[in-house]
Enzyme design. Structure first.
Site, mmCIF file in Angstrom:
data_model
loop_
_atom_site.group_PDB
_atom_site.id
_atom_site.type_symbol
_atom_site.label_atom_id
_atom_site.label_comp_id
_atom_site.label_asym_id
_atom_site.label_seq_id
_atom_site.Cartn_x
_atom_site.Cartn_y
_atom_site.Cartn_z
ATOM 1 N N CYS A 1 1.063 -0.946 0.123
ATOM 2 C CA CYS A 1 0.067 -0.031 -0.115
ATOM 3 C C CYS A 1 0.991 1.336 -0.071
ATOM 4 O O CYS A 1 1.691 1.267 0.906
ATOM 5 C CB CYS A 1 -0.777 0.050 1.254
ATOM 6 S SG CYS A 1 -1.941 1.507 1.553
ATOM 7 N N CYS B 1 -0.485 4.418 -6.390
ATOM 8 C CA CYS B 1 -1.609 3.619 -5.652
ATOM 9 C C CYS B 1 -1.983 2.542 -6.048
ATOM 10 O O CYS B 1 -2.131 2.166 -7.204
ATOM 11 C CB CYS B 1 -2.788 4.689 -5.416
ATOM 12 S SG CYS B 1 -4.081 3.818 -4.571
#
Ligand code: DGL
Length: 287
Positions: free
Chosen positions: A75, A206
């Site tokens: 992440c 992302c």
């Protein structure tokens, strides 16, 4: 999955890290993985940095408890906010454990300078290459400044335009229609165009954004290459395991854990990624 203990941990705020897990598993099918999605607290991009640090630390701790000695932060928001602080302030108290972060292989690939190098600013190559790099990411990742800082430490001649994409993760997770996603992505690409006309490399910073890669491809200049973070991370992990075979966990297979409700998470993940996932509850001890 065989009976051998342990696994390589893969941590994400929710579904996005599954795009990374898929690349890791494809590149290293003989390794055993344990995926933990902190769906109960997603999206991380909407939390304050101190909260992201605490939630990431709790997730990694849980994976350590579950016998993962090596954890990949899949992440960008968690890695950008927490990786350096966890590595420098928290990990020294946990011998034999390691944390890797998703954006590290991307920074290394862009600059050609290894993360582990002390004082990378002194490694600058004499020709001091100049390139324009565009990074699309969550608001928190952009605010952390991690991409710009780590790229420029290694390649001071690079220009980095970081564009925050508020709302895009929630729209992807919520299953927004393709036209709505395309409209949002076009808007973020227009923001980039005002700051950098011709990027020489584009990072979808992302892990949810590869799910809308087609919309980014359509809205970006044709000749701007989009780097695959997932593929870079998989190659980097393969190299890491060759250098540090003590962290390899042969056996194959993956278990998927969530801090959310597995009955809700599994169908959503399956719809987003186009394959079926069986999530289990992560158990007590997480925020
Ligand atoms: N997938 C995460 C990332 O790579 C962000 C999603 C979130 O905001 O939780 O940044």
């Amino acid at each position: 999955m065989s009976d051998q203990a342990g696994a390589i941990g893969v941590f994400d705020s929710g579904h996005g890290g599954l795009t990374v897990w898929r690349a890791l598993q494809t590149r290293l099918p003989e390794q055993r993985f344990l995926y933990l999605g902190d769906h109960a607290n997603a999206p991380y991009g909407e939390h304050r940095p101190e909260e992201i640090l605490a939630m990431t630390r709790a997730g990694v701790e849980r994976l350590f408890e579950l016998d993962c000695r090596l954890v990949v932060l899949a992440c960008n928001t968690a890695a950008a906010v927490a990786l350096r602080r966890l590595q420098e302030d928290w990990l020294p108290g946990r011998p034999g454990r390691r944390i890797l972060g998703i954006f590290v292989p991307t920074v290394e690939a862009l600059t050609g300078v290894a993360w582990a190098v002390d004082h990378p600013e002194r490694q600058v190559r004499p020709e001091d290459p100049r390139r324009g790099i565009a990074v699309f990411a969550t608001t928190r990742t952009v605010e952390s400044g991690a991409y710009g800082r780590e790229i420029r430490r290694r390649a001071p001649g690079f220009t980095v335009a970081e564009v925050a994409c508020p709302g895009l993760v929630a729209a992807i997770e919520g299953g927004a229609p393709a036209e709505e996603l395309a409209g949002m992505v076009s808007g973020f690409c227009r923001t980039l165009a005002q700051r950098m006309a011709a990027p020489e490399a584009v990072v979808l910073g992302c892990t949810h954004f590869p799910l809308v890669a087609a919309q980014f491809r359509a809205a970006l200049p044709e000749n701007a290459p989009i780097l695959s973070q997932a593929a870079l991370s998989a190659e980097s992990l393969a190299g890491y395991l060759l250098r540090h075979p003590e962290f390899a966990v042969p056996g194959g297979g993956t278990r998927f854990l969530t801090t959310g409700d597995p009955r809700r998470i599994a169908p959503r993940a399956s719809a987003l990624l186009g394959e079926s996932f069986a999530f289990e509850a992560a158990g007590a001890g997480l925020p």
